[in-house]
Design a protein around this motif. Structure first.
Motif, PDB file in Angstrom:
ATOM      1  N   ARG A  17      -1.742  -9.779  16.407  1.00  0.00           N
ATOM      2  CA  ARG A  17      -0.796  -9.373  15.688  1.00  0.00           C
ATOM      3  C   ARG A  17      -1.411  -8.573  14.235  1.00  0.00           C
ATOM      4  O   ARG A  17      -1.037  -9.026  13.290  1.00  0.00           O
ATOM      5  N   LYS A  18      -2.300  -7.676  14.447  1.00  0.00           N
ATOM      6  CA  LYS A  18      -2.839  -6.828  13.755  1.00  0.00           C
ATOM      7  C   LYS A  18      -2.345  -5.271  13.738  1.00  0.00           C
ATOM      8  O   LYS A  18      -2.216  -4.964  14.983  1.00  0.00           O
ATOM      9  N   SER A  19      -2.388  -4.754  12.834  1.00  0.00           N
ATOM     10  CA  SER A  19      -2.111  -3.273  12.867  1.00  0.00           C
ATOM     11  C   SER A  19      -3.628  -2.527  13.031  1.00  0.00           C
ATOM     12  O   SER A  19      -4.571  -3.133  12.746  1.00  0.00           O
ATOM     13  N   HIS A  20      -3.631  -1.232  13.621  1.00  0.00           N
ATOM     14  CA  HIS A  20      -4.436  -0.611  13.576  1.00  0.00           C
ATOM     15  C   HIS A  20      -4.478   0.848  12.922  1.00  0.00           C
ATOM     16  O   HIS A  20      -4.297   1.820  13.663  1.00  0.00           O
ATOM     17  N   HIS A  21      -4.256   0.723  11.916  1.00  0.00           N
ATOM     18  CA  HIS A  21      -4.017   2.214  10.943  1.00  0.00           C
ATOM     19  C   HIS A  21      -5.416   2.897  10.850  1.00  0.00           C
ATOM     20  O   HIS A  21      -6.712   2.045  10.686  1.00  0.00           O
ATOM     21  N   SER A  22      -5.496   4.030  10.820  1.00  0.00           N
ATOM     22  CA  SER A  22      -6.563   4.989  10.483  1.00  0.00           C
ATOM     23  C   SER A  22      -6.895   4.697   8.914  1.00  0.00           C
ATOM     24  O   SER A  22      -6.175   4.182   8.174  1.00  0.00           O
ATOM     25  N   GLU A  23      -8.085   4.999   8.665  1.00  0.00           N
ATOM     26  CA  GLU A  23      -8.550   4.725   7.300  1.00  0.00           C
ATOM     27  C   GLU A  23      -7.779   5.713   6.259  1.00  0.00           C
ATOM     28  O   GLU A  23      -7.469   5.314   5.235  1.00  0.00           O
ATOM     29  N   LEU A  24      -7.489   7.071   6.708  1.00  0.00           N
ATOM     30  CA  LEU A  24      -6.636   7.692   5.916  1.00  0.00           C
ATOM     31  C   LEU A  24      -5.237   7.127   5.649  1.00  0.00           C
ATOM     32  O   LEU A  24      -4.675   7.210   4.704  1.00  0.00           O
ATOM     33  N   LYS A  26      -4.752   4.010   5.637  1.00  0.00           N
ATOM     34  CA  LYS A  26      -4.698   2.859   4.790  1.00  0.00           C
ATOM     35  C   LYS A  26      -4.700   3.339   3.435  1.00  0.00           C
ATOM     36  O   LYS A  26      -4.148   2.781   2.537  1.00  0.00           O
ATOM     37  N   LYS A  27      -5.545   4.173   3.220  1.00  0.00           N
ATOM     38  CA  LYS A  27      -5.641   4.938   1.856  1.00  0.00           C
ATOM     39  C   LYS A  27      -4.453   5.444   1.202  1.00  0.00           C
ATOM     40  O   LYS A  27      -4.258   5.115  -0.043  1.00  0.00           O
ATOM     41  N   ASN A  28      -3.620   6.264   2.251  1.00  0.00           N
ATOM     42  CA  ASN A  28      -2.454   6.674   1.564  1.00  0.00           C
ATOM     43  C   ASN A  28      -1.386   5.491   1.329  1.00  0.00           C
ATOM     44  O   ASN A  28      -0.737   5.456   0.144  1.00  0.00           O
ATOM     45  N   LEU A  29      -1.282   4.440   1.934  1.00  0.00           N
ATOM     46  CA  LEU A  29      -0.430   3.222   1.902  1.00  0.00           C
ATOM     47  C   LEU A  29      -0.709   2.605   0.686  1.00  0.00           C
ATOM     48  O   LEU A  29      -0.044   2.277  -0.263  1.00  0.00           O
ATOM     49  N   THR A  30      -2.268   2.441   0.576  1.00  0.00           N
ATOM     50  CA  THR A  30      -2.778   1.667  -0.701  1.00  0.00           C
ATOM     51  C   THR A  30      -2.597   2.247  -2.135  1.00  0.00           C
ATOM     52  O   THR A  30      -2.181   1.758  -2.948  1.00  0.00           O
ATOM     53  N   SER A  31      -2.783   3.784  -2.031  1.00  0.00           N
ATOM     54  CA  SER A  31      -2.307   4.507  -3.122  1.00  0.00           C
ATOM     55  C   SER A  31      -0.949   4.493  -3.521  1.00  0.00           C
ATOM     56  O   SER A  31      -0.767   4.381  -4.695  1.00  0.00           O
ATOM     57  N   ARG A  32      -0.132   4.392  -2.619  1.00  0.00           N
ATOM     58  CA  ARG A  32       1.511   4.455  -2.675  1.00  0.00           C
ATOM     59  C   ARG A  32       1.540   3.026  -3.516  1.00  0.00           C
ATOM     60  O   ARG A  32       2.572   2.738  -4.397  1.00  0.00           O
ATOM     61  N   LEU A  33       1.081   2.052  -2.800  1.00  0.00           N
ATOM     62  CA  LEU A  33       1.312   0.461  -3.343  1.00  0.00           C
ATOM     63  C   LEU A  33       0.896   0.243  -5.069  1.00  0.00           C
ATOM     64  O   LEU A  33       1.344  -0.331  -5.516  1.00  0.00           O
ATOM     65  N   ASN A  34      -0.299   1.077  -5.126  1.00  0.00           N
ATOM     66  CA  ASN A  34      -0.844   1.134  -6.396  1.00  0.00           C
ATOM     67  C   ASN A  34      -0.037   1.788  -7.262  1.00  0.00           C
ATOM     68  O   ASN A  34       0.222   0.999  -8.435  1.00  0.00           O
ATOM     69  N   ARG A  35       0.614   2.674  -7.117  1.00  0.00           N
ATOM     70  CA  ARG A  35       1.646   3.433  -7.792  1.00  0.00           C
ATOM     71  C   ARG A  35       2.984   2.377  -8.039  1.00  0.00           C
ATOM     72  O   ARG A  35       3.429   2.432  -9.258  1.00  0.00           O
ATOM     73  N   ILE A  36       3.294   1.784  -7.008  1.00  0.00           N
ATOM     74  CA  ILE A  36       4.323   0.960  -7.102  1.00  0.00           C
ATOM     75  C   ILE A  36       4.228  -0.232  -8.022  1.00  0.00           C
ATOM     76  O   ILE A  36       4.956  -0.614  -8.738  1.00  0.00           O
ATOM     77  N   GLU A  37       2.956  -0.710  -7.884  1.00  0.00           N
ATOM     78  CA  GLU A  37       2.522  -2.026  -8.666  1.00  0.00           C
ATOM     79  C   GLU A  37       2.481  -1.453  -9.987  1.00  0.00           C
ATOM     80  O   GLU A  37       3.045  -2.110 -10.937  1.00  0.00           O
ATOM     81  N   GLY A  38       2.337  -0.287 -10.392  1.00  0.00           N
ATOM     82  CA  GLY A  38       2.196   0.299 -11.782  1.00  0.00           C
ATOM     83  C   GLY A  38       3.755   0.440 -12.387  1.00  0.00           C
ATOM     84  O   GLY A  38       3.856   0.067 -13.348  1.00  0.00           O
ATOM     85  N   GLN A  39       4.586   0.753 -11.442  1.00  0.00           N
ATOM     86  CA  GLN A  39       6.112   1.004 -11.774  1.00  0.00           C
ATOM     87  C   GLN A  39       6.500  -0.522 -12.016  1.00  0.00           C
ATOM     88  O   GLN A  39       7.471  -0.625 -13.156  1.00  0.00           O
ATOM     89  N   ILE A  40       5.916  -1.648 -11.269  1.00  0.00           N
ATOM     90  CA  ILE A  40       6.607  -2.888 -11.687  1.00  0.00           C
ATOM     91  C   ILE A  40       6.177  -3.239 -12.915  1.00  0.00           C
ATOM     92  O   ILE A  40       6.846  -3.794 -13.718  1.00  0.00           O
ATOM     93  N   ARG A  41       4.886  -3.012 -13.262  1.00  0.00           N
ATOM     94  CA  ARG A  41       4.141  -3.503 -14.698  1.00  0.00           C
ATOM     95  C   ARG A  41       5.126  -2.759 -15.529  1.00  0.00           C
ATOM     96  O   ARG A  41       5.311  -3.159 -16.816  1.00  0.00           O
ATOM     97  N   GLY A  42       5.475  -1.488 -15.416  1.00  0.00           N
ATOM     98  CA  GLY A  42       6.317  -0.653 -16.321  1.00  0.00           C
ATOM     99  C   GLY A  42       7.596  -1.267 -16.482  1.00  0.00           C
ATOM    100  O   GLY A  42       8.130  -1.180 -17.825  1.00  0.00           O
TER     101      GLY A  42
END
Length: 108
Positions: A17-24, A26-42
């Motif tokens: 039950r693990k995903s197998h995303h490419s590194e690209l 994962k980087k895209n999703l992580t970047s989006r989630l970091n922005r969302i995290e910033g929006q939540i703090r805002g």
């Protein structure tokens, strides 16, 4: 299954039950989630500063849209990899799982 034969992706998805995303991806999703995290703090900061409610709600809506976008990307990848492989392997139960997942994403 023979020892030297590679395990199909679908069995990998089920067994671990693990995903197998490419590194690209994962980087895209992580970047989006970091922005969302910033929006939540805002949003938290807006509330602490007694910002006008409509302005806070607008920021909440934007954050929800961004999170929905991440969910859509993950669902698309899941359907193109694990779901497709499990269907090819003759596992119809995956369709029930996908329907439940889509139902979770569509809850408001």
């Amino acid at each position: 299954m023979e020892e030297n034969q590679a395990e199909p992706v679908a069995e990998h998805c089920i067994a671990e039950r693990k995903s197998h995303h490419s590194e690209l991806t994962k980087k895209n999703l992580t970047s989006r989630l970091n922005r969302i995290e910033g929006q939540i703090r805002g949003i938290k900061r807006l509330i602490e500063e007694d910002t006008y409610c409509d302005d806070v709600i607008t920021q909440i809506a934007a954050t929800q849209a961004a999170l929905n976008s991440v969910g859509k990307l993950l669902l698309e990848g899941h359907m193109k990899s694990c779901v497709a492989e499990r269907i090819k392997d003759g596992d119809p139960e995956i369709l029930d799982e996908v329907l439940l997942t889509i139902g979770k994403l569509m809850k408001k």
